[in-house]
Design an enzyme around this catalytic site. Structure first.
Site, PDB file in Angstrom:
ATOM      1  N   SER A  54     -21.712   4.315 -11.406  1.00  0.00           N
ATOM      2  CA  SER A  54     -20.978   3.673 -12.501  1.00  0.00           C
ATOM      3  C   SER A  54     -20.821   4.576 -13.728  1.00  0.00           C
ATOM      4  O   SER A  54     -20.934   4.115 -14.862  1.00  0.00           O
ATOM      5  CB  SER A  54     -21.627   2.337 -12.884  1.00  0.00           C
ATOM      6  OG  SER A  54     -21.579   1.446 -11.781  1.00  0.00           O
ATOM      7  N   GLU A  65     -23.648   4.429   0.787  1.00  0.00           N
ATOM      8  CA  GLU A  65     -22.870   3.487   1.608  1.00  0.00           C
ATOM      9  C   GLU A  65     -22.936   3.881   3.081  1.00  0.00           C
ATOM     10  O   GLU A  65     -22.950   3.019   3.963  1.00  0.00           O
ATOM     11  CB  GLU A  65     -21.420   3.421   1.085  1.00  0.00           C
ATOM     12  CG  GLU A  65     -21.355   2.682  -0.247  1.00  0.00           C
ATOM     13  CD  GLU A  65     -20.169   3.040  -1.127  1.00  0.00           C
ATOM     14  OE1 GLU A  65     -19.203   3.655  -0.645  1.00  0.00           O
ATOM     15  OE2 GLU A  65     -20.234   2.698  -2.325  1.00  0.00           O
ATOM     16  N   HIS A 101     -24.222   9.700   1.558  1.00  0.00           N
ATOM     17  CA  HIS A 101     -23.872   8.707   0.525  1.00  0.00           C
ATOM     18  C   HIS A 101     -24.567   7.385   0.861  1.00  0.00           C
ATOM     19  O   HIS A 101     -24.688   7.017   2.034  1.00  0.00           O
ATOM     20  CB  HIS A 101     -22.351   8.523   0.486  1.00  0.00           C
ATOM     21  CG  HIS A 101     -21.897   7.726  -0.697  1.00  0.00           C
ATOM     22  ND1 HIS A 101     -21.996   6.351  -0.730  1.00  0.00           N
ATOM     23  CD2 HIS A 101     -21.370   8.095  -1.887  1.00  0.00           C
ATOM     24  CE1 HIS A 101     -21.539   5.919  -1.904  1.00  0.00           C
ATOM     25  NE2 HIS A 101     -21.164   6.952  -2.623  1.00  0.00           N
ATOM     26  N   LYS A 113     -13.468   6.926  -2.015  1.00  0.00           N
ATOM     27  CA  LYS A 113     -13.913   5.949  -1.004  1.00  0.00           C
ATOM     28  C   LYS A 113     -12.720   5.542  -0.121  1.00  0.00           C
ATOM     29  O   LYS A 113     -11.823   6.355   0.106  1.00  0.00           O
ATOM     30  CB  LYS A 113     -14.564   4.745  -1.677  1.00  0.00           C
ATOM     31  CG  LYS A 113     -15.641   5.142  -2.681  1.00  0.00           C
ATOM     32  CD  LYS A 113     -16.560   4.017  -3.036  1.00  0.00           C
ATOM     33  CE  LYS A 113     -17.453   4.427  -4.189  1.00  0.00           C
ATOM     34  NZ  LYS A 113     -18.610   3.595  -4.343  1.00  0.00           N
ATOM     35  N   GLU A 159     -28.009   9.394  -6.974  1.00  0.00           N
ATOM     36  CA  GLU A 159     -27.199   8.185  -7.098  1.00  0.00           C
ATOM     37  C   GLU A 159     -28.078   6.958  -6.846  1.00  0.00           C
ATOM     38  O   GLU A 159     -28.261   6.555  -5.685  1.00  0.00           O
ATOM     39  CB  GLU A 159     -26.072   8.197  -6.071  1.00  0.00           C
ATOM     40  CG  GLU A 159     -25.097   9.339  -6.231  1.00  0.00           C
ATOM     41  CD  GLU A 159     -23.706   8.922  -5.764  1.00  0.00           C
ATOM     42  OE1 GLU A 159     -22.795   8.940  -6.598  1.00  0.00           O
ATOM     43  OE2 GLU A 159     -23.550   8.557  -4.601  1.00  0.00           O
ATOM     44  N   ASN A 170     -14.953  10.567  -5.832  1.00  0.00           N
ATOM     45  CA  ASN A 170     -15.053   9.990  -4.485  1.00  0.00           C
ATOM     46  C   ASN A 170     -14.140   8.768  -4.441  1.00  0.00           C
ATOM     47  O   ASN A 170     -14.461   7.730  -5.012  1.00  0.00           O
ATOM     48  CB  ASN A 170     -16.515   9.592  -4.219  1.00  0.00           C
ATOM     49  CG  ASN A 170     -16.673   8.803  -2.925  1.00  0.00           C
ATOM     50  OD1 ASN A 170     -15.772   8.804  -2.079  1.00  0.00           O
ATOM     51  ND2 ASN A 170     -17.811   8.129  -2.779  1.00  0.00           N
ATOM     52  N   GLY A 195     -21.134   1.325  -7.962  1.00  0.00           N
ATOM     53  CA  GLY A 195     -20.102   0.295  -7.871  1.00  0.00           C
ATOM     54  C   GLY A 195     -20.498  -1.027  -8.489  1.00  0.00           C
ATOM     55  O   GLY A 195     -19.841  -2.044  -8.268  1.00  0.00           O
TER      56      GLY A 195
HETATM   57  C1  PEP Z   1     -20.072   6.776  -5.625  1.00  0.00           C
HETATM   58  O1  PEP Z   1     -19.325   6.254  -4.822  1.00  0.00           O
HETATM   59  O2  PEP Z   1     -20.694   7.797  -5.307  1.00  0.00           O
HETATM   60  C2  PEP Z   1     -20.227   6.188  -6.952  1.00  0.00           C
HETATM   61  C3  PEP Z   1     -21.072   6.727  -7.786  1.00  0.00           C
HETATM   62  O3  PEP Z   1     -19.467   5.073  -7.216  1.00  0.00           O
HETATM   63  P1  PEP Z   1     -19.263   4.384  -8.652  1.00  0.00           P
HETATM   64  O4  PEP Z   1     -18.949   5.483  -9.644  1.00  0.00           O
HETATM   65  O5  PEP Z   1     -18.117   3.442  -8.449  1.00  0.00           O
HETATM   66  O6  PEP Z   1     -20.532   3.690  -9.001  1.00  0.00           O
END
Ligand code: PEP
Length: 260
Positions: free
Chosen positions: A217, A102, A100, A16, A172, A14, A178
């Site tokens: 992460s 976000e 997601h 973003k 997640e 992803n 992040g």
């Molecule tokens: C994500 O955006 O779904 C995500 C898991 O981001 P990150 O790997 O940066 O934590």
């Protein structure tokens, strides 16, 4: 019936709201020759909307699939600024992220909207990747399983179990996205097992078939241990998907952790 040993591992990048025409081409030049040789792992990349078509062209000769980060819940019409599921399909997308954290936190997407987007994606022939997960406060309060179950139930109630498992589920934890904080393999596995058991209460076959990815992460140095867990079928990767060496290492960990 599928078991952990024959659910194909999957890694989704992803990107973003990052990238540019030049940066995307350079990243793909570095990663594609390697990751397109990985036969044991299904890989998809989700660039921002404006780059979908160019990335689709660059992926053309490879097995790496294209995905989008979002879609409109509506099919077409007077929705200025929105992008429909059919447009994504038309531009070569196979997958689309739905719900997601976000989107839920920054754009007020609630469970009802997420469920509608999931359904719209399926109608257009896309595979929705349904993201669920708890905040840090919810984890501290012991609410992780209840939150995840209620996010999944919202979609289940809208589309039914047979359609729910046409998608991919991504667990997640919001506190891990992040932030550099990763759920330990044991913490992640516990939630993945809970999701799989919950699926079994809806439809026994769904339990074994549905792929459940972990996101939060994931990096080159923790991917292997996460992907070794019996109910973790791969990863949804944010930040590390923008770094060629990291993304290749994560895909390689998934390739190697597909059980013999
Ligand atoms: C994500 O955006 O779904 C995500 C898991 O981001 P990150 O790997 O940066 O934590």
């Amino acid at each position: 019936m599928q078991t952990s040993s024959n659910r194909k591992k999957m890694v989704i990048g992803n990107w973003k709201m990052n990238g540019s025409s030049t940066a995307n081409a350079s990243l793909l030049r570095s990663v594609l020759p390697v990751i397109s040789r990985f036969e044991n792992v299904e890989i998809a990349l989700c660039p921002p909307y404006p780059y979908l078509s160019a990335v689709a062209d660059l992926l053309d000769d490879s097995e790496v699939a294209l995905g989008a980060q979002n879609l409109s819940a509506e099919l077409a019409g007077a929705h200025t600024g929105e992008v429909s599921a059919h447009m994504l399909h038309d531009n070569g997308c196979r997958f689309v992220l739905v719900g997601h954290s976000e989107r839920r936190a920054l754009y007020a997407e609630d469970d009802a909207l997420v469920a509608k987007k999931f359904s719209t994606a399926l109608q257009a022939g896309l595979i929705p990747v349904l993201c669920v997960g708890e905040t840090f406060a919810q984890r501290q309060a012991g609410e992780t399983q209840a939150i995840v179950t209620s996010q999944l139930s919202a979609v289940l109630n809208a589309v039914g179990v047979d359609d729910l498992v046409k998608g991919v589920i991504a667990y997640e934890p919001v506190w891990a996205i992040g932030t550099g904080e990763t759920a330990t393999p044991e913490q992640a596995q516990a939630v993945h097992r809970h999701i799989r058991q919950w699926l079994a209460t809806q439809n026994h076959a769904a339990r074994a078939d549905c792929r459940i990815l972990y996101g939060g992460s994931v990096k080159a140095d923790n991917a292997e241990q996460l992907f070794l867990q019996p109910d973790i079928d791969g990863g949804l990767i944010g930040g590390a998907s923008l770094d060629a060496m990291s993304f290749v290492a994560i895909c390689s960990a998934a390739q190697d952790k597909t059980a013999a």
